[in-house]
Design a protein around this motif. Structure first.
Motif, PDB file in Angstrom:
ATOM      1  N   ALA A  97       0.830  -1.201   0.000  1.00  0.00           N
ATOM      2  CA  ALA A  97       0.000   0.000   0.000  1.00  0.00           C
ATOM      3  C   ALA A  97       0.866   1.254   0.000  1.00  0.00           C
ATOM      4  O   ALA A  97       0.563   2.234  -0.701  1.00  0.00           O
ATOM      5  N   ARG A 116       2.192   6.492  -7.192  1.00  0.00           N
ATOM      6  CA  ARG A 116       0.973   6.772  -7.973  1.00  0.00           C
ATOM      7  C   ARG A 116       1.233   7.866  -9.005  1.00  0.00           C
ATOM      8  O   ARG A 116       2.110   8.725  -8.812  1.00  0.00           O
ATOM      9  N   LEU A 132      -5.110   3.478  -4.335  1.00  0.00           N
ATOM     10  CA  LEU A 132      -5.306   2.232  -3.589  1.00  0.00           C
ATOM     11  C   LEU A 132      -6.565   1.507  -4.038  1.00  0.00           C
ATOM     12  O   LEU A 132      -6.585   0.273  -4.092  1.00  0.00           O
ATOM     13  N   ARG A 146      -5.779  -0.210  -7.251  1.00  0.00           N
ATOM     14  CA  ARG A 146      -4.938  -1.382  -7.024  1.00  0.00           C
ATOM     15  C   ARG A 146      -5.764  -2.552  -6.516  1.00  0.00           C
ATOM     16  O   ARG A 146      -5.583  -3.694  -6.951  1.00  0.00           O
ATOM     17  N   LEU A 177       2.428   2.637   5.393  1.00  0.00           N
ATOM     18  CA  LEU A 177       1.442   3.442   4.667  1.00  0.00           C
ATOM     19  C   LEU A 177       1.316   4.827   5.293  1.00  0.00           C
ATOM     20  O   LEU A 177       1.206   5.830   4.574  1.00  0.00           O
ATOM     21  N   GLN A 199      -9.300  -2.841   3.714  1.00  0.00           N
ATOM     22  CA  GLN A 199      -8.815  -3.866   2.793  1.00  0.00           C
ATOM     23  C   GLN A 199      -8.920  -5.256   3.410  1.00  0.00           C
ATOM     24  O   GLN A 199      -9.271  -6.217   2.728  1.00  0.00           O
TER      25      GLN A 199
END
Length: 217
Positions: free
Chosen positions: A73, A80, A90, A93, A141, A176
């Motif tokens: 992440a 990005r 994210l 992804r 992250l 997630q």
């Protein structure tokens, strides 16, 4: 000299994979708690000290498969494209992972993956270790989010994470995890991945929209 180092690293990697694959096969056959480390070392044809050099804890023999994902992440946020926000990157992804049937998203009905997930989620000590991996993912992250904030310096550079970034990272990683667990629950109950995918995509869209509205990232 570089060729020698490359050969040495490849041999180490093969040993690493052999030990882990041997351990997981034994765990799947007999159960995690019923397989002593000595039996794994014997089956992998290495000594116990060698095994522990590669895997400091028994749980690491299983969880190493998540090691490459611990900072995923953070890498997505740092790498990005220009003009794409952290949450959008994210979300993309995760959605791409659903399409690829990436086991990390839970949307994978490959029998070997299902067996591995049953081992993982059915063993309390492995679940506890997985949360530790997720804690490391949150920390990485949070630093990436701090580096992506306006005025943080070079784009993509990690920075010291404050409470805001740590809260955001914790919520993102939790989202997630919950999405993946829901997908895995349905797959484990017998639904094919193709049937679950539309709901999984919709759930991911909802989750990231809620994050965006609440976190303003």
């Amino acid at each position: 000299m570089s060729g020698e180092m490359g050969l040495r690293e490849r041999k180490k990697r093969r040993t690493y994979e052999t030990i882990s694959d041997t351990a997981i096969a034994l765990f799947l056959e007999k159960g995690f708690d019923r397989v002593p480390v000595a039996a794994i070392a014997e089956a992998a044809e290495v000594s116990k000290p060698t095994l522990f050099r590669y895997f400091p804890a028994k749980e690491d023999l299983v969880l190493h498969r998540f090691a490459d994902h611990r900072e995923e992440a953070a890498r997505v946020v740092a790498g990005r494209p220009e003009g794409v926000g952290p949450l959008e990157a994210l979300h993309r992804r995760f959605t791409d992972g659903l399409a690829r049937r990436d086991p990390v998203t839970g949307l994978c009905d490959d029998p070997d993956v299902l067996a591995f997930h049953r081992l993982l989620y059915g063993t309390p000590s492995l679940v506890a270790r997985l949360y530790a991996y997720q804690g490391a993912s949150e920390a990485a992250l949070a630093e990436a989010l701090a580096g992506s904030a306006p005025g943080a310096g070079a784009p993509g550079a990690a920075g010291p994470a404050g409470v805001r970034e740590r809260l955001a990272a914790g919520q993102i990683v939790a989202v997630q995890r919950i999405l993946a667990e829901e997908n895995w629950r349905r797959i484990a109950a017998g639904e094919p991945a193709g049937a679950v995918e539309p709901d999984a995509v919709a759930a991911a869209a909802l989750a990231f929209r809620q994050l965006a509205e609440g976190l303003e990232l």
